[in-house]
Every structure is written in structure tokens, then in C-alpha cells.
Scaffold this active site. Structure first.
Site, short mmCIF file in Angstrom:
data_model
loop_
_atom_site.label_atom_id
_atom_site.label_comp_id
_atom_site.label_asym_id
_atom_site.label_seq_id
_atom_site.Cartn_x
_atom_site.Cartn_y
_atom_site.Cartn_z
N PHE A 185 78.88 20.30 23.46
CA PHE A 185 79.59 19.09 23.03
C PHE A 185 80.98 19.08 23.67
CE2 PHE A 185 77.43 18.26 18.63
CZ PHE A 185 76.29 17.86 19.28
N HIS A 190 69.09 25.35 28.83
CA HIS A 190 69.79 25.08 27.57
C HIS A 190 68.78 24.54 26.56
CE1 HIS A 190 73.22 24.47 25.03
NE2 HIS A 190 73.01 23.18 24.93
N GLU A 237 68.79 17.54 31.50
CA GLU A 237 68.75 18.86 32.11
C GLU A 237 67.60 18.95 33.10
OE1 GLU A 237 69.11 23.61 31.02
OE2 GLU A 237 68.48 22.23 29.44
N LYS A 259 65.25 28.78 22.80
CA LYS A 259 65.66 28.13 21.55
C LYS A 259 64.45 27.68 20.73
CE LYS A 259 70.26 26.40 22.92
NZ LYS A 259 70.32 26.86 24.33
N CYS A 279 78.87 24.82 22.44
CA CYS A 279 77.65 25.57 22.74
C CYS A 279 77.73 26.34 24.04
CB CYS A 279 76.45 24.64 22.75
SG CYS A 279 76.38 23.59 21.28
#
Length: 412
Positions: A399, A303, A314, A335, A163
Site C-alpha cells: 500500500f 506477491h 502483477e 500466501k 507489505c
């Protein structure tokens, strides 16, 4: 090493729209690009929805015969690159294109092509596998085809870091320009993972939201009731140029890419390091490279995946970096509207960050309804906010423990 790096053009293919303007307007409208999957039957997969690219015609950007020989992840990259090229007005034939590069990240590559040819192999035998299978599938072919179409003959490669792939591509392009190796780079990320096998794999990991009765409300970063991320697809592209090159040709810069930080967690296959230690270091490095302090940053495009651990860690990482400045800081996750574009996420979020800095508007975190005591920052819930933004950070965490932060600064 002292030359600044400007953004002079952008392109985007996203679940909210297939050009930068429609993407940005969709963010400010709080519109969701997440719906029930239309391309295949999701029976047996725990999740039935995703952020699909819709109404996309590759024939607008490439020959139709070439389009048939290009996986969707390549098609999206070509479209976003064409848009960025047109917006920047850069001449890729200058000096025979030898000082213009292309770096495009992709976490997975051609999954549509892979799955289709595997079915052919099983059902019809090896002789029926397409001779274009390999060049349609390998992750570097997006950058390769963009280079061919634009005539950019400088460094050309793909970054693969899950990502963080798109953000790594932009960061490495920044470094190459700063070192004087290139004058300009088309940099970004692309992904087309909304396929049966990819969705089944993430579903088996229990990584995806299963809010099948409410797809548009499923991606809810930092909300207490979040239950996993939502897959998305598309591409984002920036044209990066040295200040000297951009000014020499009279280009109007949109913003400055002022810093880049990249670290590794060295912790776990999929889980982030406790308290976001690796993400914290990436933000500190980006600030250090930019010459800015925490006091100079007004906004973070997080993120923010809508997964329990990522959002909590985060948040802790941001607190660790910003300390006493954190109470005035705005943080949001786009997102919530696009889903998670995997290797393209950092690239379209870079596009969003440039728009935010340039226009003085912070896109919201949608679906934020129930505060989580572990996530207690100002996430700009459900409505955009207007305010001057001197600088913004954009975080991408992948990841494998890959962490990238890009620092964008307004040009006055």
C-alpha cells in the site's frame, strides 16, 4: 562495490510452523495455516479467519519477564533471529559486533499492545497505561531488541513500507554490505496484526476474503474466484554476509542475494499502478543489479495476494519483463498457505525463495481451481514441482505504491 552477498542463516515463525524447516515442509505439503481465529470474538467483522501463529512459546527464545514486556511482533522477530543466528554460526562479538547490523521491517508494529493500552486508557484512566506501552509498540523495537540480545552494534533500524517492509529491510542490508559499511546484517520482517482493530480496519476496506465457510480455501491467488486477501502473522529473518566475510570464517552459504530493485508507483493510496508498471521496473532493476537477464530466472515467488487488481497487474508486470521467456517461467504464491503477513511477507517469502533455489523445488499455489483469463501464467497449481532453479525473484508490493524485488541465485 564488487563483493557478493551470501545468505548464511535463516529463521522463520509462521502460520505453517515456527522454524524454517517446518515452514518449508508445510509449503511442500500444500498445507494451509489459515483457520478460524481463536484469540478473540470476530462477531461484527466480515472475516472470521486468519493465519495465526500457533504453539509459540517466547520463553524458548527470551527471558519470560522480558517476553511479558515485548509485543508479539517483537517476540516473533527475536525467535526468528535466534534461529538464524544459530544456523549461521556467526560470531556477533567479533570486533565488538561493530560491523554486524540489524534491519527489521514491520508495517504496523505493536498492534496488540496498542489496542490493550487503549482499552486500559478508556476503562481505567491514563494512570493505568503501562510504562512499557511505547517501547512495546514502536516499530523499531524489534530491531532494537534483537541488536541488544545478539550484541550486534552496527547500523540498526526499521523499515516501514506496508507489505514491502521486510523485503525493503533485506534489500537495504544488501546495499550496506555491498558498500562495505557492514560485514553482515540480520535482516527481515515481523508482524502480529491478527487483532480486532486491525482485522476490522482491513475488513472495512473490503480488502479481506469473506469465505468464512472455507477458511483453508480462502486465499486463492490468481484464481478467478478470489475475493480478497487473508491476514497472517509471523517473522522471517536472513543472515546476510559479504562473500569475503563468509568465506573467511568457513561459512556454508545457502544462496546468493544477487540483486535488489525498489520503485514507487506514485499512483494511488492502495491500488497498484495499471499494468503493474512500478512492479515491472522493480524486477528490471533487480535483474540489472544482479547482472542477470530474464533468461537466467526460472522461478518467481509472486506477491500474489489473492486480490483482483494485484494478481492481474502483477501478471501483466511479469509478462512485460520476461517477454518471450514467460512461457517457461514458473510463478507461485505461498500466501495461498500462509495468508498475507503484511510487513513480514517479503521476509518469509525470501526464506521460501532461498529454499526453492537451494533444493530445486518450487512450492505450489494452492486453491487454484478456476483459471482467470487475465492471469494466464504457470502458477504451479496445487502441487510442488521439482526442477533445477538457477535464480529466483521474490516480489513484494505495498500500500502506498511501494515495490521491491529481490533476486536470489544458486551457488554451485
Amino acid at each position: 562495490m564488487s563483493d557478493r552477498v551470501f545468505i548464511t542463516g535463516m529463521g522463520a515463525v509462521t502460520p505453517l510452523g515456527n522454524d524454517p524447516g517446518r515452514f518449508w515442509n508445510g509449503l511442500l505439503e500444500g498445507r494451509s495455516g489459515i483457520h478460524t481465529v481463536t484469540r478473540f470474538d470476530t462477531t461484527g467483522i466480515g472475516t472470521s479467519f486468519a493465519g495465526e501463529v500457533r504453539d509459540f512459546d517466547p520463553g524458548e527464545y527470551m527471558d519470560k519477564k522480558e517476553a511479558r514486556r515485548a509485543d508479539p511482533f517483537i517476540q516473533y522477530a527475536i525467535a526468528a533471529s535466534r534461529q538464524a543466528h544459530e544456523a549461521s554460526g556467526i560470531d556477533c562479538t567479533e570486533n565488538d559486533g561493530r560491523r554486524i547490523g540489524v534491519i527489521i521491517g514491520s508495517g504496523i508494529g505493536g498492534t496488540t499492545t496498542w489496542e490493550a493500552n487503549h482499552r486500559t486508557l478508556m476503562e481505567k484512566g491514563p494512570a493505568r497505561v503501562s510504562p512499557f506501552f511505547i517501547p512495546m509498540m514502536i516499530a523499531d523495537m524489534a530491531s532494537g531488541m534483537v541488536s541488544i540480545m545478539l550484541g550486534a552494534r552496527g547500523s540498526n533500524f526499521a523499515t516501514v513500507s506496508a507489505c514491502s517492509s521486510g523485503a525493503h529491510a533485506i534489500g537495504e542490508a544488501y546495499e550496506m554490505i555491498r558498500r562495505g559499511q557492514l560485514d553482515a546484517v540480520f535482516a527481515g520482517g515481523t508482524e502480529a496484526p491478527v487483532t480486532p482493530l486491525a482485522m476490522a480496519g482491513f475488513s472495512s476496506m473490503k480488502a479481506l476474503s469473506e469465505r468464512n465457510d472455507d477458511p483453508e480455501g480462502a486465499s486463492r491467488p490468481f484464481d478467478k474466484d478470489r475475493d480478497g486477501f487473508v491476514m497472517g502473522e509471523g517473522a522471517g529473518m536472513l543472515v546476510l554476509e559479504s562473500e569475503a566475510h563468509a568465506r573467511a570464517r568457513g561459512a556454508e552459504p545457502l544462496a546468493e542475494l544477487a540483486g535488489y530493485g525498489a520503485t514507487a508507483d506514485a499512483h494511488h493510496l492502495t491500488a497498484p499502478a495499471p499494468e503493474g508498471e512500478g512492479a515491472s521496473r522493480a524486477m528490471k532493476l533487480a535483474l540489472e543489479r544482479s547482472g542477470m537477464s530474464a533468461a537466467d530466472v526460472d522461478y518467481i515467488n509472486a506477491h500474489g495476494t489473492s486480490t483482483p487488481l494485484n494478481d492481474r497487474f502483477e501478471t501483466q508486470a511479469i509478462k512485460g519483463v520476461f517477454g518471450g521467456e514467460v512461457d517457461r517461467l514458473k510463478v507461485s504464491s505461498t500466501k495461498s498457505m500462509t495468508g498475507h503477513l503484511l510487513g513480514a511477507a517479503g521476509a518469509i517469502e525470501a526464506v521460501a525463495s532461498v529454499f526453492a533455489v537451494r533444493n530445486g523445488v518450487i512450492p505450489p499455489t494452492m486453491n487454484y481451481t478456476t483459471p482467470d483469463p487475465d492471469c494466464d501464467l504457470d502458477y504451479v497449481p496445487n502441487e510442488p514441482q521439482k526442477q533445477p532453479i538457477r535464480a529466483a525473484l521474490s516480489n513484494s508490493l505495498g500500500f502506498g505504491g511501494h515495490n521491491v524485488t529481490l533476486a536470489f541465485r544458486r551457488i554451485d
